[in-house]
Design a protein around this motif. Sequence first.
Motif, short mmCIF file in Angstrom:
data_model
loop_
_atom_site.label_atom_id
_atom_site.label_comp_id
_atom_site.label_asym_id
_atom_site.label_seq_id
_atom_site.Cartn_x
_atom_site.Cartn_y
_atom_site.Cartn_z
N LYS A 56 5.85 5.96 4.28
CA LYS A 56 5.87 7.42 4.38
C LYS A 56 6.81 7.92 5.46
N GLU A 57 6.96 7.13 6.53
CA GLU A 57 7.79 7.54 7.66
C GLU A 57 8.84 6.45 7.87
N GLU A 58 9.79 6.73 8.74
CA GLU A 58 10.80 5.70 9.02
C GLU A 58 10.24 4.68 10.00
N VAL A 59 9.51 3.71 9.48
CA VAL A 59 8.89 2.69 10.32
C VAL A 59 9.22 1.32 9.73
N ASN A 76 0.14 4.23 0.41
CA ASN A 76 -0.28 5.21 1.43
C ASN A 76 -0.15 4.65 2.86
N CYS A 77 0.66 3.60 3.00
CA CYS A 77 0.89 3.03 4.34
C CYS A 77 1.97 3.83 5.05
N VAL A 78 1.82 3.97 6.36
CA VAL A 78 2.79 4.76 7.14
C VAL A 78 4.21 4.20 6.98
N TYR A 86 0.17 -2.20 10.39
CA TYR A 86 -0.16 -0.77 10.46
C TYR A 86 -1.40 -0.42 9.65
N CYS A 87 -1.35 -0.59 8.33
CA CYS A 87 -2.47 -0.12 7.51
C CYS A 87 -3.55 -1.20 7.37
N ASN A 115 0.84 -1.21 0.00
CA ASN A 115 0.00 0.00 0.00
C ASN A 115 0.88 1.26 0.00
#
Lengths: 302, 155
Positions: free
Chosen positions: B119-122, B114-116, B142-143, B112
């Motif tokens: 988008k972020e350092e995860v 648009n999954c965090v 997460y998503c 995905n």
Amino acid sequence: MKNRSLVSINDYSKEEIIRILDLAEEFEKQPLQNLLGGRVVASLFFEPSTRTRLSFETAIQQLGGNVIGFASAASTSVSKGESLKDTILMVANYSNLIVMRHPVEGSARYASEVSSVPIINAGDGANQHPTQCLLDLYSIRKTQGTLDNLEVTFVGDLKYGRTVHSLVIALSQFNTKFHLVSPEELKLPSAVKRHIKEAKLSYEQYTDFTDVIPKSDIIYMTRIQRERFPDPLEYEKVKNAYILENAMLDNSKDNVRILHPLPRVNEISTDVDQNPKAYYFQQALNGVFVRQALIATIMGVK
Amino acid sequence: MNNKRKELIVSAISNGTVIDHIPAENVYQVFKMLKLDKTSHQVYFGTNLESKKYGRKGIIKISDTYFQDEVINKIALVAPTATLIEIRDYEVYSKVSVSIPTSIEGIVKCFNPNCVTNKEEVTTKFEVLTDETGKLKLACHYCEKITNKNNMVFF
Ligand SMILES: [Zn+2]
């Protein structure tokens, strides 16, 4: 439940859901209760949603809490490229609870893992919106007197509608019979149907709306959005097939109620608004009581 | 006699790891996933070899390299039937079948966009599920979206 984040409706058991709904009933009778005594709740709307934000902020005020935060990310350090983690850690220093809405899916789960204070997810992209689900459940129970053994009809965009997904998953714990009405392209995803199957419940899928109306205890309407269709012609074909008009309710049960997560466009004709079976405006108001119950529970004051 | 013939197909190694019983069509995927195109050690591989159990199999031998559990889990995702054999001084030192983990961390990207995690350092985190046909699927922690086998991209 005290100090525990609520990110996804699956985080709560059936008993925990019922506990919140019972408490929401108390708040409906007596909304003004100074239980938070000035404690600070952060309301972080990285993406604007006036409806949800006002409902949460009203709930906080009615509990005697103070609100800090922002209504959109535009004027904050987030727009300067601050990471979500840094924003959450900063805000957690100033607050006892964080309510957040964010356009990125999974952001609330991630925030709950880095934050020292609990998080309430007020919507993370197309993923979850658990307080909407709780208010839907509250509205169903309030109008039907029970959550058990109901026939619930979902209409419209069942593929992308996150409120539909959460509610189907939650209702799977209550022996619901599901009627799923949608165009072929917007059927309920198998990842959600899995929950119905695991609960050994039955569902039926329809592309035509009219036949299921007389069977339904609840009709949950959703909006079909143009941008879901790569081919505009396909949208034109289905856009008027899932509109509820007052005359269609002639043979419906007395107890049936029409729900809609709002905002509505044209999928419920305005002539339904005067029908006592229309419940979508009261449904929205119930959101305040449910959110009061949730905040009071997580803060450990109820 | 039989053993000798096998040796002709894929050379023996003195020390290292043999990954056997890889489904033939996934040999290249395992090869890529283990970044064997970047290694400086000797690597041998064979594919479309006959296997009594699995029809056509592949095998990879890597000299002087041993893998951590985390990497072994990775192999299970694309080659659930694989066996890992550690060779020390031409002898089989240990032999384990890979097993599909119930959850994995940081190995696969979430499909995905648009999954965090995109988008972020995860670090990514998935629950491993199998569908009715036995195919592997990953449910993002997460998503909550599903990444299918065909969409799996390895870090
Ligand atoms: Zn994800």
